[in-house]
Each structure stands twice: as structure tokens, then as C-alpha cells.
Design a protein around this motif. Sequence first.
Motif, PDB file in Angstrom:
ATOM      1  N   GLU A 162     -39.716  -7.254 -35.780  1.00 59.35           N
ATOM      2  CA  GLU A 162     -40.412  -8.067 -36.784  1.00 59.35           C
ATOM      3  C   GLU A 162     -39.589  -8.106 -38.079  1.00 59.35           C
ATOM      4  OE1 GLU A 162     -43.156  -9.603 -35.964  1.00 59.35           O
ATOM      5  OE2 GLU A 162     -44.025 -10.313 -37.834  1.00 59.35           O
ATOM      6  N   TYR A 163     -39.093  -6.937 -38.461  1.00 54.15           N
ATOM      7  CA  TYR A 163     -38.304  -6.820 -39.686  1.00 54.15           C
ATOM      8  C   TYR A 163     -37.070  -7.728 -39.620  1.00 54.15           C
ATOM      9  CZ  TYR A 163     -35.894  -4.534 -43.589  1.00 54.15           C
ATOM     10  OH  TYR A 163     -35.260  -4.282 -44.772  1.00 54.15           O
ATOM     11  N   ASN A 164     -36.351  -7.620 -38.508  1.00 58.74           N
ATOM     12  CA  ASN A 164     -35.114  -8.406 -38.373  1.00 58.74           C
ATOM     13  C   ASN A 164     -35.393  -9.906 -38.347  1.00 58.74           C
ATOM     14  OD1 ASN A 164     -33.665  -6.051 -38.307  1.00 58.74           O
ATOM     15  ND2 ASN A 164     -33.496  -5.996 -36.076  1.00 58.74           N
ATOM     16  N   TRP A 165     -36.571 -10.260 -37.827  1.00 59.66           N
ATOM     17  CA  TRP A 165     -36.938 -11.682 -37.732  1.00 59.66           C
ATOM     18  C   TRP A 165     -37.368 -12.231 -39.089  1.00 59.66           C
ATOM     19  CZ3 TRP A 165     -42.245 -13.565 -37.808  1.00 59.66           C
ATOM     20  CH2 TRP A 165     -42.362 -14.923 -37.531  1.00 59.66           C
ATOM     21  N   GLY A 210     -45.198 -11.278 -29.067  1.00 56.90           N
ATOM     22  CA  GLY A 210     -45.358 -12.614 -28.509  1.00 56.90           C
ATOM     23  C   GLY A 210     -45.818 -13.610 -29.562  1.00 56.90           C
ATOM     24  N   HIS A 211     -46.870 -13.242 -30.304  1.00 54.22           N
ATOM     25  CA  HIS A 211     -47.305 -14.125 -31.408  1.00 54.22           C
ATOM     26  C   HIS A 211     -46.149 -14.222 -32.408  1.00 54.22           C
ATOM     27  CE1 HIS A 211     -50.068 -16.247 -33.951  1.00 54.22           C
ATOM     28  NE2 HIS A 211     -49.984 -15.358 -34.919  1.00 54.22           N
ATOM     29  N   THR A 212     -45.594 -13.059 -32.731  1.00 52.87           N
ATOM     30  CA  THR A 212     -44.312 -12.964 -33.440  1.00 52.87           C
ATOM     31  C   THR A 212     -43.497 -11.892 -32.693  1.00 52.87           C
ATOM     32  OG1 THR A 212     -45.099 -11.230 -34.924  1.00 52.87           O
ATOM     33  CG2 THR A 212     -45.366 -13.507 -35.700  1.00 52.87           C
ATOM     34  N   PRO A 213     -42.208 -11.714 -33.038  1.00 58.39           N
ATOM     35  CA  PRO A 213     -41.388 -10.756 -32.268  1.00 58.39           C
ATOM     36  C   PRO A 213     -41.890  -9.314 -32.323  1.00 58.39           C
ATOM     37  CG  PRO A 213     -39.980 -12.250 -33.489  1.00 58.39           C
ATOM     38  CD  PRO A 213     -41.379 -12.525 -33.957  1.00 58.39           C
ATOM     39  N   GLY A 214     -42.577  -8.942 -33.412  1.00 58.73           N
ATOM     40  CA  GLY A 214     -43.019  -7.549 -33.510  1.00 58.73           C
ATOM     41  C   GLY A 214     -44.521  -7.425 -33.707  1.00 58.73           C
ATOM     42  N   HIS A 215     -45.261  -8.367 -33.162  1.00 58.78           N
ATOM     43  CA  HIS A 215     -46.728  -8.353 -33.339  1.00 58.78           C
ATOM     44  C   HIS A 215     -47.329  -7.075 -32.743  1.00 58.78           C
ATOM     45  CE1 HIS A 215     -50.899  -9.147 -32.138  1.00 58.78           C
ATOM     46  NE2 HIS A 215     -50.956  -9.856 -33.254  1.00 58.78           N
ATOM     47  N   ARG A 241     -59.539 -15.600 -25.883  1.00 57.48           N
ATOM     48  CA  ARG A 241     -59.511 -14.353 -25.118  1.00 57.48           C
ATOM     49  C   ARG A 241     -60.000 -14.606 -23.687  1.00 57.48           C
ATOM     50  NH1 ARG A 241     -62.956  -8.759 -26.015  1.00 57.48           N
ATOM     51  NH2 ARG A 241     -61.709  -7.514 -24.578  1.00 57.48           N
ATOM     52  N   VAL A 242     -61.095 -15.333 -23.578  1.00 59.88           N
ATOM     53  CA  VAL A 242     -61.677 -15.618 -22.263  1.00 59.88           C
ATOM     54  C   VAL A 242     -60.714 -16.431 -21.405  1.00 59.88           C
ATOM     55  CG1 VAL A 242     -63.555 -16.858 -21.101  1.00 59.88           C
ATOM     56  CG2 VAL A 242     -64.051 -15.500 -23.145  1.00 59.88           C
ATOM     57  N   ASN A 243     -60.074 -17.427 -22.029  1.00 59.21           N
ATOM     58  CA  ASN A 243     -59.237 -18.367 -21.262  1.00 59.21           C
ATOM     59  C   ASN A 243     -57.734 -18.096 -21.369  1.00 59.21           C
ATOM     60  OD1 ASN A 243     -61.372 -20.304 -20.316  1.00 59.21           O
ATOM     61  ND2 ASN A 243     -61.741 -20.401 -22.526  1.00 59.21           N
ATOM     62  N   LYS A 244     -57.367 -17.011 -22.053  1.00 58.39           N
ATOM     63  CA  LYS A 244     -55.944 -16.653 -22.234  1.00 58.39           C
ATOM     64  C   LYS A 244     -55.138 -17.845 -22.775  1.00 58.39           C
ATOM     65  CE  LYS A 244     -56.495 -12.443 -20.691  1.00 58.39           C
ATOM     66  NZ  LYS A 244     -57.902 -12.368 -21.185  1.00 58.39           N
ATOM     67  N   ARG A 245     -55.666 -18.422 -23.859  1.00 57.29           N
ATOM     68  CA  ARG A 245     -54.958 -19.545 -24.480  1.00 57.29           C
ATOM     69  C   ARG A 245     -54.017 -19.029 -25.555  1.00 57.29           C
ATOM     70  NH1 ARG A 245     -60.409 -22.818 -24.762  1.00 57.29           N
ATOM     71  NH2 ARG A 245     -60.390 -23.675 -22.658  1.00 57.29           N
ATOM     72  N   VAL A 246     -52.848 -19.624 -25.589  1.00 57.69           N
ATOM     73  CA  VAL A 246     -51.787 -19.200 -26.506  1.00 57.69           C
ATOM     74  C   VAL A 246     -51.551 -20.303 -27.542  1.00 57.69           C
ATOM     75  CG1 VAL A 246     -49.352 -18.532 -26.666  1.00 57.69           C
ATOM     76  CG2 VAL A 246     -50.705 -17.845 -24.665  1.00 57.69           C
ATOM     77  N   PRO A 247     -51.588 -19.956 -28.822  1.00 55.54           N
ATOM     78  CA  PRO A 247     -51.326 -20.982 -29.849  1.00 55.54           C
ATOM     79  C   PRO A 247     -49.954 -21.637 -29.665  1.00 55.54           C
ATOM     80  CG  PRO A 247     -52.234 -19.012 -30.854  1.00 55.54           C
ATOM     81  CD  PRO A 247     -51.957 -18.670 -29.420  1.00 55.54           C
ATOM     82  N   ILE A 248     -49.860 -22.871 -30.124  1.00 60.13           N
ATOM     83  CA  ILE A 248     -48.654 -23.660 -29.937  1.00 60.13           C
ATOM     84  C   ILE A 248     -47.477 -23.091 -30.755  1.00 60.13           C
ATOM     85  CG2 ILE A 248     -48.948 -25.364 -31.797  1.00 60.13           C
ATOM     86  CD1 ILE A 248     -48.501 -27.498 -29.568  1.00 60.13           C
ATOM     87  N   PHE A 249     -47.803 -22.342 -31.824  1.00 62.63           N
ATOM     88  CA  PHE A 249     -46.747 -21.849 -32.724  1.00 62.63           C
ATOM     89  C   PHE A 249     -46.318 -20.419 -32.406  1.00 62.63           C
ATOM     90  CE2 PHE A 249     -50.920 -21.338 -34.614  1.00 62.63           C
ATOM     91  CZ  PHE A 249     -50.929 -20.031 -35.059  1.00 62.63           C
ATOM     92  N   ASN A 250     -46.777 -19.872 -31.291  1.00 58.67           N
ATOM     93  CA  ASN A 250     -46.360 -18.502 -30.958  1.00 58.67           C
ATOM     94  C   ASN A 250     -44.859 -18.420 -30.701  1.00 58.67           C
ATOM     95  OD1 ASN A 250     -49.025 -17.681 -31.153  1.00 58.67           O
ATOM     96  ND2 ASN A 250     -48.867 -16.350 -29.372  1.00 58.67           N
ATOM     97  N   TYR A 251     -44.306 -17.258 -30.988  1.00 63.70           N
ATOM     98  CA  TYR A 251     -42.860 -17.055 -30.847  1.00 63.70           C
ATOM     99  C   TYR A 251     -42.448 -17.081 -29.382  1.00 63.70           C
ATOM    100  CZ  TYR A 251     -38.271 -15.017 -31.749  1.00 63.70           C
ATOM    101  OH  TYR A 251     -36.923 -14.803 -31.828  1.00 63.70           O
ATOM    102  N   ASP A 252     -43.260 -16.452 -28.510  1.00 60.96           N
ATOM    103  CA  ASP A 252     -42.887 -16.336 -27.101  1.00 60.96           C
ATOM    104  C   ASP A 252     -44.164 -16.349 -26.247  1.00 60.96           C
ATOM    105  OD1 ASP A 252     -42.204 -15.287 -24.520  1.00 60.96           O
ATOM    106  OD2 ASP A 252     -40.372 -14.432 -25.380  1.00 60.96           O
TER     107      ASP A 252
END
Length: 294
Positions: A162-165, A210-215, A241-252
Motif C-alpha cells: 500500500e505504501y509503495n503504491w 484487491g480493493h487496493t494493493p494493501g487493503h 457481500r451476498v453476491n460477491k460484487r466487485v467495484p469497477i475501480f478496484n485495483y485487482d
Amino acid sequence: MRSMKNSMIYILGAILLLAGCKEKPKDSTSPEEVAASGPDIKMYVLDGGTVLVNNLELFAQDTTYRGQSAEFADAYYVIVHPEGTLMWDAGLSEQLVGMPEPYTSPDGNFTVSRPDSLVNQLKAIGMAPEDIDFLALSHTHFDHSGHAEALPKATWLVQEAEYNWVLSPVVEAAQPDMFNAVNDIKNVKKIKGDYDVFGDGTVQIKYMPGHTPGHCTLHIQLPEAGDVLLSGDLYHLELNRVNKRVPIFNYDVKQTLESMEAFEAYADSVGARVVLQHSKEDFDKMPKAPEYLK
Ligand SMILES: [Zn+2]
């Protein structure tokens, strides 16, 4: 069970007598009860502001939320442990305090506000910024790093990734507010993976990238309220949480899905109460400072 307990009390009594101590009265706390209650830990929930998400479509990879909006809570937390005090997350920018109108981002996606300053909010629980020994952020997005630089004595416990990012030239150029929110923190301890803050297992940073590199998420073992797992931004909504949906802006995306799996397995294994930090429902259910969970 009773006879086993009695024999354990007898053995304990014998040990105490051998050690030259006075035997405890029979109605004192048993060793089992001492182990179950653990150290005296308190958790305060503080209001770091409100995020109106004007375009909820950002919070899925598909068009599920097209045309929808939502109100997100933006809490931060103070965990008081006998060995020190940890702040988890740092709300929205203090520049928002006292603004006549909530602030809307230039892209129109978010409208944000913050009700009060860090100093006033800490004062309500008898503390000041210099009383915070450790700061950990679930991640360094703007709605979690607001007053991160306002804690003069705190050591920032941050994932190296996270720091390096966040302090990279790329982020500095593309998202200078995020870079500047943490750039001047003096005391930094870089960590890699899970981290046991006080060395007794009661407050653990769980690396869930995943949300960010060091979340990260945070596991707290409270003596009476039991295990609490703060989600960071692994999930913004119960529906995600129920549907395991990932925001469009997630890092990975792949890493996020793996972290979701790890989080659920971990929550099950420790029997934790899961708190989604941006869920207004979850926020409303928690006692607010100056009240606390213990
Ligand atoms: Zn957030």
C-alpha cells in the motif's frame, strides 16, 4: 463438568499454596473465566462523515446498480488496549467540517460531508490526537485517510504494498489528494501480511488485498462483546457481500474475490460479528462515542 472444575480449582489452590501465596476465596474468578474475558479492551465508533454515492454503478463490474444512488456511513474507530491505543481508519477530510454545503466531486460521483473535527471527536471520549499510538488504515482512499496526518505520536502501520503504491509518482500525479493525505506521516512501520498489533492476538490486521494493493480488515477480540471483524472496503454494501460484487475501480478483481473468500472463511472460523464499515445499517446498530463496545 462440575467435578472437573472443582479438581482444577483444587490443583490451582495447591499450586498457589506451594508458591507460598494465600489461597483465593472460592467465589473468585476461575482461571477459565480469566482466559475467556481477556485483556480490558474498548472500541469506540466515531463518525468520519457521510458519502452520498450519486452513481452506485461504480460498485459493481456490471450494470446492476445503473441509475441507483446510496448513502454510505464513513466511520473510524479507536481501540483502547492496555498496551496502547490504535486508530483504525481516519474518516473524510477535516476541510469538510463547517462547510455550508456538502462537497460534490468534480465528476459528480460523490457528495461528501463531515460533522466534526478530530480534536472535538476525541475530546468527547477524553482523548487528544497525541494519545493515539498506532494508526492503521484499511486502505488509503480519500474517505479513509482524512485526518491521517493529524496524529503527532502515532506510528502508521501500513502494508508495504500500500505504501509503495500510494506514494508512487503515478498516484502522486493522478490522485494527488490521496498521496498528500499520508505523505507527511513521520513514523511509519511497514508490514507484510497479517499483523498482531499488541502481540496477544486480540487486535489483528488481516491482509486482504484487491480493493487496493494493501487493503486490510481488522479483527478485534472484545472481552464481553466478542469477536468483531471490520470489513474495510472489502464490501461496501450487504448486497455486494451476498453476491460477491466487485467495484469497477478496484485495483485487482481476482485478488478481491480471493480476499472475499478468505474473509468469509476467517469470519466463520472465529465466529465474528462482521461490520461493513460503509453500511449505514451496520453503523446505526453500533454504539457511538462516547459509548463504546467492550
Ligand atoms: Zn471507503
